[in-house]
Design a protein around this motif. Structure first.
Motif, PDB file in Angstrom:
ATOM      1  N   TRP A   1       0.807  -1.225   0.000  1.00 38.67           N
ATOM      2  CA  TRP A   1       0.000   0.000   0.000  1.00 38.67           C
ATOM      3  C   TRP A   1       0.835   1.268   0.000  1.00 38.67           C
ATOM      4  O   TRP A   1       0.469   2.246  -0.617  1.00 38.67           O
ATOM      5  CB  TRP A   1      -0.918   0.043   1.238  1.00 38.67           C
ATOM      6  CG  TRP A   1      -2.019  -0.950   1.221  1.00 38.67           C
ATOM      7  CD1 TRP A   1      -2.130  -2.056   2.020  1.00 38.67           C
ATOM      8  CD2 TRP A   1      -3.184  -0.955   0.385  1.00 38.67           C
ATOM      9  NE1 TRP A   1      -3.284  -2.733   1.717  1.00 38.67           N
ATOM     10  CE2 TRP A   1      -3.956  -2.084   0.729  1.00 38.67           C
ATOM     11  CE3 TRP A   1      -3.646  -0.108  -0.630  1.00 38.67           C
ATOM     12  CZ2 TRP A   1      -5.158  -2.398   0.096  1.00 38.67           C
ATOM     13  CZ3 TRP A   1      -4.839  -0.406  -1.256  1.00 38.67           C
ATOM     14  CH2 TRP A   1      -5.580  -1.540  -0.892  1.00 38.67           C
ATOM     15  N   ARG A   2       1.950   1.242   0.721  1.00 38.85           N
ATOM     16  CA  ARG A   2       2.685   2.483   0.964  1.00 38.85           C
ATOM     17  C   ARG A   2       4.119   2.469   0.469  1.00 38.85           C
ATOM     18  O   ARG A   2       4.833   3.468   0.612  1.00 38.85           O
ATOM     19  CB  ARG A   2       2.671   2.785   2.472  1.00 38.85           C
ATOM     20  CG  ARG A   2       1.272   2.825   3.056  1.00 38.85           C
ATOM     21  CD  ARG A   2       1.252   3.116   4.528  1.00 38.85           C
ATOM     22  NE  ARG A   2       1.953   4.352   4.837  1.00 38.85           N
ATOM     23  CZ  ARG A   2       1.971   4.916   6.031  1.00 38.85           C
ATOM     24  NH1 ARG A   2       1.317   4.359   7.026  1.00 38.85           N
ATOM     25  NH2 ARG A   2       2.630   6.033   6.228  1.00 38.85           N
ATOM     26  N   SER A   3       4.579   1.373  -0.101  1.00 35.13           N
ATOM     27  CA  SER A   3       5.992   1.247  -0.447  1.00 35.13           C
ATOM     28  C   SER A   3       6.379   2.112  -1.653  1.00 35.13           C
ATOM     29  O   SER A   3       5.659   2.198  -2.641  1.00 35.13           O
ATOM     30  CB  SER A   3       6.301  -0.213  -0.776  1.00 35.13           C
ATOM     31  OG  SER A   3       7.594  -0.304  -1.335  1.00 35.13           O
ATOM     32  N   PRO A   4       7.573   2.745  -1.576  1.00 29.86           N
ATOM     33  CA  PRO A   4       8.120   3.453  -2.750  1.00 29.86           C
ATOM     34  C   PRO A   4       8.365   2.520  -3.931  1.00 29.86           C
ATOM     35  O   PRO A   4       8.576   2.998  -5.047  1.00 29.86           O
ATOM     36  CB  PRO A   4       9.447   4.033  -2.230  1.00 29.86           C
ATOM     37  CG  PRO A   4       9.340   4.026  -0.753  1.00 29.86           C
ATOM     38  CD  PRO A   4       8.428   2.891  -0.385  1.00 29.86           C
ATOM     39  N   GLU A   5       8.347   1.207  -3.705  1.00 28.79           N
ATOM     40  CA  GLU A   5       8.458   0.268  -4.830  1.00 28.79           C
ATOM     41  C   GLU A   5       7.372   0.524  -5.874  1.00 28.79           C
ATOM     42  O   GLU A   5       7.545   0.244  -7.057  1.00 28.79           O
ATOM     43  CB  GLU A   5       8.352  -1.187  -4.338  1.00 28.79           C
ATOM     44  CG  GLU A   5       9.574  -1.686  -3.603  1.00 28.79           C
ATOM     45  CD  GLU A   5      10.789  -1.742  -4.505  1.00 28.79           C
ATOM     46  OE1 GLU A   5      10.761  -2.481  -5.500  1.00 28.79           O
ATOM     47  OE2 GLU A   5      11.765  -1.013  -4.221  1.00 28.79           O
TER      48      GLU A   5
ATOM     49  N   ALA B   1      -8.552   0.302  -5.730  1.00 29.26           N
ATOM     50  CA  ALA B   1      -8.001   1.343  -4.847  1.00 29.26           C
ATOM     51  C   ALA B   1      -7.784   2.663  -5.585  1.00 29.26           C
ATOM     52  O   ALA B   1      -7.384   3.647  -4.976  1.00 29.26           O
ATOM     53  CB  ALA B   1      -6.692   0.872  -4.219  1.00 29.26           C
ATOM     54  N   GLU B   2      -8.045   2.683  -6.891  1.00 25.18           N
ATOM     55  CA  GLU B   2      -8.010   3.966  -7.612  1.00 25.18           C
ATOM     56  C   GLU B   2      -9.240   4.815  -7.305  1.00 25.18           C
ATOM     57  O   GLU B   2      -9.211   6.032  -7.425  1.00 25.18           O
ATOM     58  CB  GLU B   2      -7.975   3.728  -9.122  1.00 25.18           C
ATOM     59  CG  GLU B   2      -6.710   3.039  -9.613  1.00 25.18           C
ATOM     60  CD  GLU B   2      -6.890   2.526 -11.032  1.00 25.18           C
ATOM     61  OE1 GLU B   2      -7.146   3.348 -11.930  1.00 25.18           O
ATOM     62  OE2 GLU B   2      -6.810   1.299 -11.243  1.00 25.18           O
TER      63      GLU B   2
ATOM     64  N   GLY C   1      -2.553   2.971  -4.864  1.00 22.14           N
ATOM     65  CA  GLY C   1      -3.673   3.396  -5.699  1.00 22.14           C
ATOM     66  C   GLY C   1      -3.303   4.551  -6.609  1.00 22.14           C
ATOM     67  O   GLY C   1      -3.686   4.591  -7.778  1.00 22.14           O
ATOM     68  N   ARG C   2      -2.517   5.497  -6.068  1.00 20.20           N
ATOM     69  CA  ARG C   2      -2.073   6.632  -6.874  1.00 20.20           C
ATOM     70  C   ARG C   2      -1.196   6.179  -8.032  1.00 20.20           C
ATOM     71  O   ARG C   2      -1.293   6.697  -9.145  1.00 20.20           O
ATOM     72  CB  ARG C   2      -1.260   7.593  -6.007  1.00 20.20           C
ATOM     73  CG  ARG C   2      -2.099   8.459  -5.105  1.00 20.20           C
ATOM     74  CD  ARG C   2      -1.210   9.306  -4.198  1.00 20.20           C
ATOM     75  NE  ARG C   2      -2.032  10.242  -3.451  1.00 20.20           N
ATOM     76  CZ  ARG C   2      -2.372  11.449  -3.879  1.00 20.20           C
ATOM     77  NH1 ARG C   2      -1.932  11.886  -5.045  1.00 20.20           N
ATOM     78  NH2 ARG C   2      -3.141  12.231  -3.162  1.00 20.20           N
ATOM     79  N   SER C   3      -0.311   5.234  -7.755  1.00 19.16           N
ATOM     80  CA  SER C   3       0.633   4.791  -8.774  1.00 19.16           C
ATOM     81  C   SER C   3      -0.093   4.080  -9.908  1.00 19.16           C
ATOM     82  O   SER C   3       0.176   4.322 -11.089  1.00 19.16           O
ATOM     83  CB  SER C   3       1.677   3.867  -8.147  1.00 19.16           C
ATOM     84  OG  SER C   3       2.423   4.585  -7.175  1.00 19.16           O
ATOM     85  N   LYS C   4      -1.044   3.220  -9.552  1.00 17.52           N
ATOM     86  CA  LYS C   4      -1.823   2.532 -10.591  1.00 17.52           C
ATOM     87  C   LYS C   4      -2.646   3.553 -11.378  1.00 17.52           C
ATOM     88  O   LYS C   4      -2.714   3.499 -12.610  1.00 17.52           O
ATOM     89  CB  LYS C   4      -2.740   1.491  -9.936  1.00 17.52           C
ATOM     90  CG  LYS C   4      -2.020   0.236  -9.449  1.00 17.52           C
ATOM     91  CD  LYS C   4      -1.712  -0.725 -10.592  1.00 17.52           C
ATOM     92  CE  LYS C   4      -1.230  -2.084 -10.101  1.00 17.52           C
ATOM     93  NZ  LYS C   4      -0.984  -3.032 -11.206  1.00 17.52           N
TER      94      LYS C   4
END
Lengths: 302, 302
Positions: A81-85, A115-116, A138-141
């Motif tokens: 959920w929170r990883s910089p990966e 989660a988007e 969610g932001r990254s996706k």
């Protein structure tokens, strides 16, 4: 029949996708970091680290697939959920898509996430629910979808984006919800859960895979929810598992506090998947959980 | 006073930024592909191709700046709206931000664009105007903002995003609007334009740079419009230039058809920049255009 390149092919959803695509006669090129997966006729495995752009691009060029189904992502339970990966996977996914365009690819299907959506809305519809992801995952996706749908216009590329809701089934990571309840009850241990009042939308992994196979074969454009559309309280799922295993006395609903940020309702509007893509799930929740328990029992005896 | 790393430092906005930051006593590390720019006291130039992630990360590590002002992007006039180069710049910008986090950076300021907004709305406000970019350029910038604002929460990082509206001034690419009108009229050639009824928000490049310098020095979080807030029809800008140059008879308003997709109104709500960041532009449109013409005349005599 098409030549299809599948990333994340050794993952939870990917394994089922690869089998189903091959079963439908496609020429499947399966990518995994280790480069090996189940020995399925019609599937050729490739080793590639997608975070290494040059080797990923070389593979895409070499395979020259008509369709790319991109499922790979960072998926460590809890941490994802929170990883910089997540940021690295945005970069890697964009580079992969550019390589696919350069190699003359035609159809791109990518795994997104529920989660988007703005989870305050609860019922998530592609056409009307605001997109306001609360997490870096969610932001990254969501960001990836925004860029890819713009790239698809310019390339041009046929492009669909499958937003996965809540998946369960054989092969699930043991730390995730359904697998952890099934595992505890089969071992005869108590399954400790929250009160389980939060309502979710569960889909068996074989049906999630089936939805992506249908997306690869269709020409539907843009976002499509990959969910059942059946609002299910988490406690209902746990109670069904307990009933199937025959150990209802081991269920400890309310033993854990509710996670602070858990939204009360996250359910897919499934109409686009059924009407536009033409996909219908094989499993309902009861038969899907029965299948999950059966596989777990078989695996424990193997 | 801080150590500030500036990308795109030899660009239209970047040159002004570097001068102003140095003038305010910051230790400026300016990045450009060629690695050279104006010889300004307090500015050290570095050569790096930001599209090469490894060399960009090495530079970020070496400089170990407290603040990163990321202005670099693909900016070929006309082509930049739709080019796949935008996708590469999303990748490069994310990699740069990760490297900055890894190097212990504190304040990140990045150039966004008014093209992130839904231009059907016209008046663009950070808090209320929907973000619905119509182009690959706008989508790419918007996606970058979505990921970076999520990364900023997790890193953590102080993060602001300056949405640039319409820039003019000394050093503008000759193919862009204001520079092309100034150039034609100074050469005594007709300036052929559309009817110019579309309303925009023009800000002098020194003020755009000043706004970014103020953002670097502030701790304001999130998106900030970098615009004047003064609704100006394009024909008004052209007429002012013609008046300043003294060649109104060379203006050919209506000689070109309107571009099909030109929105009628794109103007910044400037309140956040003025009230929260505390920045006030030095130039209004007349004095800014006078300055632009003066520089062009001086350059033509040099």
């Amino acid at each position: 029949m098409a030549r299809v390149l599948v990333t994340g092919a050794s993952g939870f959803v990917g394994r089922h996708v690869v089998e189903q695509l091959a079963g439908r006669g496609h020429e499947v090129h399966a990518v995994a970091r280790a480069g090996v997966g189940a020995d399925v006729p019609g599937v050729r495995w490739h080793a590639a680290d997608l975070l290494d752009g040059a080797s990923a691009a070389a593979l895409v060029r070499e395979v020259a697939a008509e369709a790319l189904l991109h499922l790979a992502w960072y998926a460590e339970p809890g941490a994802f959920w929170r990883s910089p990966e997540n940021v690295r996977w945005v970069e890697a996914s964009l580079a992969l898509a550019r390589a696919f365009v350069d190699a003359g690819g035609r159809r791109l299907v990518v795994a997104g996430t529920c989660a988007e959506y703005d989870w305050h809305d609860g019922l998530c519809s592609e056409a009307s629910t605001p997109l306001a992801p609360a997490t870096l995952y969610g932001r990254s996706k969501h960001a990836l979808e925004i860029v890819l749908s713009g790239l698809a216009v310019e390339a041009p590329l046929s492009f669909a984006w499958g937003r996965i809701f809540f998946v369960y089934g054989p092969g699930e990571h043991p730390a995730r919800l359904t697998a952890s309840v099934v595992g505890a009850l089969l071992r005869g241990e108590p399954a400790r859960l929250s009160a389980g009042t939060q309502v979710r939308d569960f889909l068996h992994v074989a049906d999630v895979a089936g939805a992506f196979v249908a997306l690869v074969e269709s020409d539907v454009q843009g976002p499509v929810n990959v969910g059942w559309g059946d609002p299910t309280p988490v406690r209902r799922l746990a109670e069904l598992v307990a009933e199937i295993v025959g150990r209802p006395e081991l269920l400890r609903l309310g033993a854990l506090g509710a996670a602070g940020e858990e939204p009360p309702l996250v359910v897919a509007d499934p109409r686009r998947l059924r009407d536009d893509v033409g996909f219908t799930p094989r499993f309902d929740l009861r038969t899907g959980l029965q299948d999950t328990v059966d596989h777990a029992v078989a695996a424990s005896r193997a």
